[in-house]
Motif scaffolding. Structure first.
Motif, PDB file in Angstrom:
ATOM      1  N   SER A 239      -7.939 -11.893 -58.563  1.00 30.34           N
ATOM      2  CA  SER A 239      -7.202 -11.055 -57.623  1.00 30.34           C
ATOM      3  C   SER A 239      -8.075  -9.926 -57.084  1.00 30.34           C
ATOM      4  O   SER A 239      -8.027  -9.587 -55.896  1.00 30.34           O
ATOM      5  N   SER A 242     -10.560 -11.437 -54.630  1.00 35.47           N
ATOM      6  CA  SER A 242      -9.839 -11.857 -53.428  1.00 35.47           C
ATOM      7  C   SER A 242      -9.495 -10.660 -52.544  1.00 35.47           C
ATOM      8  O   SER A 242      -9.660 -10.700 -51.312  1.00 35.47           O
ATOM      9  N   LYS A 243      -9.039  -9.580 -53.158  1.00 33.81           N
ATOM     10  CA  LYS A 243      -8.697  -8.368 -52.417  1.00 33.81           C
ATOM     11  C   LYS A 243      -9.938  -7.773 -51.757  1.00 33.81           C
ATOM     12  O   LYS A 243      -9.896  -7.327 -50.591  1.00 33.81           O
ATOM     13  N   SER A 246     -10.962  -9.958 -48.770  1.00 29.00           N
ATOM     14  CA  SER A 246     -10.027  -9.758 -47.656  1.00 29.00           C
ATOM     15  C   SER A 246     -10.326  -8.449 -46.929  1.00 29.00           C
ATOM     16  O   SER A 246     -10.292  -8.378 -45.691  1.00 29.00           O
ATOM     17  N   VAL A 249     -13.489  -8.966 -44.814  1.00 24.00           N
ATOM     18  CA  VAL A 249     -13.210  -9.757 -43.611  1.00 24.00           C
ATOM     19  C   VAL A 249     -12.528  -8.897 -42.550  1.00 24.00           C
ATOM     20  O   VAL A 249     -12.880  -8.941 -41.357  1.00 24.00           O
ATOM     21  N   THR A 250     -11.558  -8.097 -42.973  1.00 22.27           N
ATOM     22  CA  THR A 250     -10.825  -7.232 -42.041  1.00 22.27           C
ATOM     23  C   THR A 250     -11.741  -6.203 -41.389  1.00 22.27           C
ATOM     24  O   THR A 250     -11.695  -5.994 -40.167  1.00 22.27           O
TER      25      THR A 250
END
Length: 282
Positions: A239, A242-243, A246, A249-250
């Motif tokens: 997690s 993954s966070k 993310s 990417v943003t």
């Protein structure tokens, strides 16, 4: 100096529990070593948690050597034990010795691990007689998963339990310095631990083994395809990673990364000269 066989045996005698984890790469080995792990297993479990295979059967000597070398480079104090993969010790004691020797000479391991009991005792003895330390492994032996019809608890019947006791005694007699007990009733593991003078390292074998081993990817919450019953998750890195990804990417998509802080700049004089050169060419 790395952890020695004598130290592990003393830990059993002094009723001091032995903690062991798997590792498959340099940075993980560094972290485990600095955290004080006395023994690191470069397990053929890498086939599933690193390489994405359905079982450990597809893992080769070359796979193991590649990861073993990285773990050895990343550790200084822990004993590094290498799993001998499927069909690298089954044919004969000489084949077993040759491949065990490769792990020591090429890979830098301090010991090797073989799956099996009575059926591999002659291989264990041959390897040990030539000065290579061997850790045994009985109970659920993942390389035999097809014969065992899956990842099932072993030793649940009287006949099966007595066979595992015999396996443990055969490995001790052959010269193994420790035995992994995998996925068996806790009561049986306790009996085996009491029956042999060498350390037992449990994985899904209850609290009465002399030590415990876990797959690092399981206990850190990285590998999530399935979670074995015997695993306790000490962190949820899946997690967390993954966070983080993310967020990356943003920020890239919005043009928020990189900023000046993460960038390099030219000396002002060089920049001015460069601009002049570019301008003159246009």
């Amino acid at each position: 100096m790395r952890t020695t066989i004598s130290q592990l045996k003393e830990m059993k005698q002094n009723k001091q529990k032995i903690a062991m984890l798997t590792a498959y790469d340099y940075p993980t080995a560094q972290i485990l070593d600095k955290a004080g792990i006395p023994a690191i297993l470069v397990g053929d479990s890498l086939g599933m948690v690193v390489l994405g295979y359905d079982s450990t059967v597809s893992v080769t000597m070359e796979d193991m050597l590649h990861h073993l070398k990285a773990v050895v480079r990343g550790s200084q104090k822990a004993m590094v034990i290498a799993d001998m993969p499927f069909m690298t010790y089954h044919l004969s004691p000489e084949q077993a010795l040759l491949n065990a020797g490769r792990f020591m000479q090429e890979g830098g391991a301090q010991a090797v691990k073989l799956e099996g009991g009575v059926n591999v005792a002659d291989k264990v003895k041959r390897i040990v007689d030539c000065g290579i330390p061997v850790m045994g492994h009985i109970g659920l032996t993942p390389q035999s998963v097809n014969q065992l019809s899956g990842f099932k608890v072993q030793g649940k019947t009287l006949t099966a339990a007595l066979a595992l006791l015999e396996d443990a005694r055969a490995l001790e007699k052959a010269g193994a310095f420790a035995i992994v007990l995998e996925t068996m009733p806790a009561e049986l593991a306790a009996m085996i631990t009491a029956a042999v003078s060498i350390p037992t390292i449990g994985i899904g074998a209850g609290e009465n083994c002399d030590g415990q081993v876990q797959v690092v990817s399981d206990m850190l919450g990285i590998f999530t395809d399935f979670v074995p019953k015997h695993t306790k998750k000490y962190a949820d890195l899946n997690s967390i990673i993954s966070k983080a990804v993310s967020g990356y990417v943003t920020e890239v998509a919005k043009g928020e990364f990189p900023t000046l802080k993460e960038s390099f700049t030219l000396d002002k004089k060089v920049l001015e000269e460069l601009k002049k050169c570019v301008s003159s060419e246009q």
